[in-house]
Design a protein around this motif. Structure first.
Motif, PDB file in Angstrom:
ATOM      1  N   GLN A  15       0.859  -1.182   0.000  1.00 23.97           N
ATOM      2  CA  GLN A  15       0.000   0.000   0.000  1.00 23.97           C
ATOM      3  C   GLN A  15       0.896   1.233   0.000  1.00 23.97           C
ATOM      4  O   GLN A  15       1.916   1.263   0.685  1.00 23.97           O
ATOM      5  CB  GLN A  15      -0.890  -0.030   1.240  1.00 23.97           C
ATOM      6  CG  GLN A  15      -2.009   0.941   1.188  1.00 23.97           C
ATOM      7  CD  GLN A  15      -3.243   0.407   1.882  1.00 23.97           C
ATOM      8  OE1 GLN A  15      -3.480  -0.780   1.892  1.00 23.97           O
ATOM      9  NE2 GLN A  15      -4.016   1.300   2.435  1.00 23.97           N
ATOM     10  N   TRP A  18      -1.223   8.185  -0.638  1.00 24.60           N
ATOM     11  CA  TRP A  18      -1.700   8.914  -1.800  1.00 24.60           C
ATOM     12  C   TRP A  18      -1.085  10.302  -1.816  1.00 24.60           C
ATOM     13  O   TRP A  18      -0.989  10.964  -0.796  1.00 24.60           O
ATOM     14  CB  TRP A  18      -3.217   9.016  -1.749  1.00 24.60           C
ATOM     15  CG  TRP A  18      -3.806   9.643  -2.972  1.00 24.60           C
ATOM     16  CD1 TRP A  18      -4.321  10.900  -3.077  1.00 24.60           C
ATOM     17  CD2 TRP A  18      -3.957   9.044  -4.260  1.00 24.60           C
ATOM     18  NE1 TRP A  18      -4.779  11.119  -4.358  1.00 24.60           N
ATOM     19  CE2 TRP A  18      -4.562   9.991  -5.097  1.00 24.60           C
ATOM     20  CE3 TRP A  18      -3.625   7.796  -4.780  1.00 24.60           C
ATOM     21  CZ2 TRP A  18      -4.852   9.738  -6.435  1.00 24.60           C
ATOM     22  CZ3 TRP A  18      -3.920   7.539  -6.106  1.00 24.60           C
ATOM     23  CH2 TRP A  18      -4.527   8.492  -6.917  1.00 24.60           C
ATOM     24  N   TYR A  34       0.572   4.562 -13.221  1.00 21.02           N
ATOM     25  CA  TYR A  34      -0.143   3.425 -12.650  1.00 21.02           C
ATOM     26  C   TYR A  34      -0.209   2.274 -13.653  1.00 21.02           C
ATOM     27  O   TYR A  34       0.020   1.109 -13.316  1.00 21.02           O
ATOM     28  CB  TYR A  34      -1.546   3.875 -12.208  1.00 21.02           C
ATOM     29  CG  TYR A  34      -2.633   2.840 -12.370  1.00 21.02           C
ATOM     30  CD1 TYR A  34      -2.718   1.745 -11.510  1.00 21.02           C
ATOM     31  CD2 TYR A  34      -3.578   2.952 -13.380  1.00 21.02           C
ATOM     32  CE1 TYR A  34      -3.715   0.799 -11.664  1.00 21.02           C
ATOM     33  CE2 TYR A  34      -4.571   2.015 -13.529  1.00 21.02           C
ATOM     34  CZ  TYR A  34      -4.638   0.941 -12.677  1.00 21.02           C
ATOM     35  OH  TYR A  34      -5.619   0.004 -12.843  1.00 21.02           O
ATOM     36  N   ILE A  52      -6.468  -1.468  -9.245  1.00 26.54           N
ATOM     37  CA  ILE A  52      -5.983  -0.698  -8.107  1.00 26.54           C
ATOM     38  C   ILE A  52      -7.076  -0.635  -7.055  1.00 26.54           C
ATOM     39  O   ILE A  52      -8.265  -0.687  -7.365  1.00 26.54           O
ATOM     40  CB  ILE A  52      -5.551   0.717  -8.541  1.00 26.54           C
ATOM     41  CG1 ILE A  52      -4.786   1.402  -7.435  1.00 26.54           C
ATOM     42  CG2 ILE A  52      -6.726   1.537  -9.018  1.00 26.54           C
ATOM     43  CD1 ILE A  52      -3.956   2.576  -7.890  1.00 26.54           C
ATOM     44  N   CYS A  53      -6.643  -0.553  -5.810  1.00 25.43           N
ATOM     45  CA  CYS A  53      -7.561  -0.399  -4.690  1.00 25.43           C
ATOM     46  C   CYS A  53      -7.274   0.949  -4.049  1.00 25.43           C
ATOM     47  O   CYS A  53      -6.132   1.243  -3.689  1.00 25.43           O
ATOM     48  CB  CYS A  53      -7.365  -1.514  -3.674  1.00 25.43           C
ATOM     49  SG  CYS A  53      -8.379  -1.310  -2.191  1.00 25.43           S
ATOM     50  N   PHE A  54      -8.320   1.765  -3.933  1.00 26.88           N
ATOM     51  CA  PHE A  54      -8.212   3.044  -3.247  1.00 26.88           C
ATOM     52  C   PHE A  54      -8.781   2.873  -1.845  1.00 26.88           C
ATOM     53  O   PHE A  54      -9.930   2.464  -1.686  1.00 26.88           O
ATOM     54  CB  PHE A  54      -9.020   4.124  -3.966  1.00 26.88           C
ATOM     55  CG  PHE A  54      -8.557   4.407  -5.360  1.00 26.88           C
ATOM     56  CD1 PHE A  54      -7.316   4.961  -5.602  1.00 26.88           C
ATOM     57  CD2 PHE A  54      -9.375   4.127  -6.433  1.00 26.88           C
ATOM     58  CE1 PHE A  54      -6.893   5.236  -6.899  1.00 26.88           C
ATOM     59  CE2 PHE A  54      -8.968   4.400  -7.734  1.00 26.88           C
ATOM     60  CZ  PHE A  54      -7.719   4.954  -7.965  1.00 26.88           C
ATOM     61  N   GLU A  61     -13.178   0.979   0.808  1.00 30.23           N
ATOM     62  CA  GLU A  61     -12.277   0.798  -0.320  1.00 30.23           C
ATOM     63  C   GLU A  61     -13.058   0.731  -1.624  1.00 30.23           C
ATOM     64  O   GLU A  61     -14.196   0.265  -1.646  1.00 30.23           O
ATOM     65  CB  GLU A  61     -11.456  -0.486  -0.164  1.00 30.23           C
ATOM     66  CG  GLU A  61     -10.493  -0.442   0.993  1.00 30.23           C
ATOM     67  CD  GLU A  61      -9.671  -1.709   1.133  1.00 30.23           C
ATOM     68  OE1 GLU A  61      -8.531  -1.598   1.607  1.00 30.23           O
ATOM     69  OE2 GLU A  61     -10.165  -2.803   0.791  1.00 30.23           O
ATOM     70  N   ILE A 119      -8.854  10.035  -1.145  1.00 34.71           N
ATOM     71  CA  ILE A 119      -8.012   8.837  -1.098  1.00 34.71           C
ATOM     72  C   ILE A 119      -6.901   9.013  -0.074  1.00 34.71           C
ATOM     73  O   ILE A 119      -6.173  10.010  -0.095  1.00 34.71           O
ATOM     74  CB  ILE A 119      -7.415   8.533  -2.488  1.00 34.71           C
ATOM     75  CG1 ILE A 119      -8.525   8.315  -3.506  1.00 34.71           C
ATOM     76  CG2 ILE A 119      -6.491   7.318  -2.421  1.00 34.71           C
ATOM     77  CD1 ILE A 119      -8.047   8.237  -4.948  1.00 34.71           C
ATOM     78  N   SER A 122      -3.289   3.882  -1.761  1.00 34.07           N
ATOM     79  CA  SER A 122      -3.679   3.002  -2.856  1.00 34.07           C
ATOM     80  C   SER A 122      -2.709   1.832  -2.919  1.00 34.07           C
ATOM     81  O   SER A 122      -1.604   1.901  -2.373  1.00 34.07           O
ATOM     82  CB  SER A 122      -3.690   3.759  -4.192  1.00 34.07           C
ATOM     83  OG  SER A 122      -2.377   4.165  -4.526  1.00 34.07           O
TER      84      SER A 122
END
Length: 135
Positions: A15, A18, A34, A52-54, A61, A119, A122
């Motif tokens: 992780q 941001w 990205y 992608i995971c925010f 999430e 965010i 990420s």
């Protein structure tokens, strides 16, 4: 039945905090970076559901995946459902009945820019099941 060696299963990337993006130029640069990072992380071409995971500051999430044509699939976890009005405002598309959003490619920049200040961090995701029936 052949099972992959533990060394063949990719670890999830870490992780990252941001960095707030100042304008659409920053968003476009972030998208390009990205994409490069994601392509480098995909060591198994059979992987599906990568993206992608925010992780949002206020909780929850959002998983983002783009398809071959650039179409966008979002999985908005229940804890992040509070962000639906912003997603609608940023993309111009109404909220779906479930938690899976399907959006056209042309709203990606607006989507990232709209979420930008919410965010917290990420991470790249190498496998997320966007196809299961969501409630």
């Amino acid at each position: 039945m052949d099972f992959p060696d533990i060394d063949d299963i990719p670890a999830e990337p870490p992780q990252r905090p941001w960095i707030v993006l100042a304008d659409t130029y920053d968003v476009e640069a972030w998208i390009a970076n990205y994409n490069r990072s994601l392509q480098a992380a995909i060591v198994n071409p059979k992987l599906q559901g990568y993206g992608i995971c925010f992780h949002l500051h206020e909780g929850g999430e959002i998983f983002l995946h783009t398809g071959g044509e650039g179409d966008i699939v979002l999985d908005v976890e229940p804890e992040a459902a509070w962000v639906a009005p912003l997603l609608t405002a940023a993309t111009g598309h109404p909220a779906p009945a479930g938690r899976i959003w399907q959006l056209p490619s042309e709203v990606l920049t607006q989507l990232i820019f709209g979420l930008n200040s919410l965010i917290g961090s990420s991470r790249l995701v190498l496998s997320h099941d966007f196809r299961i029936k969501k409630y």
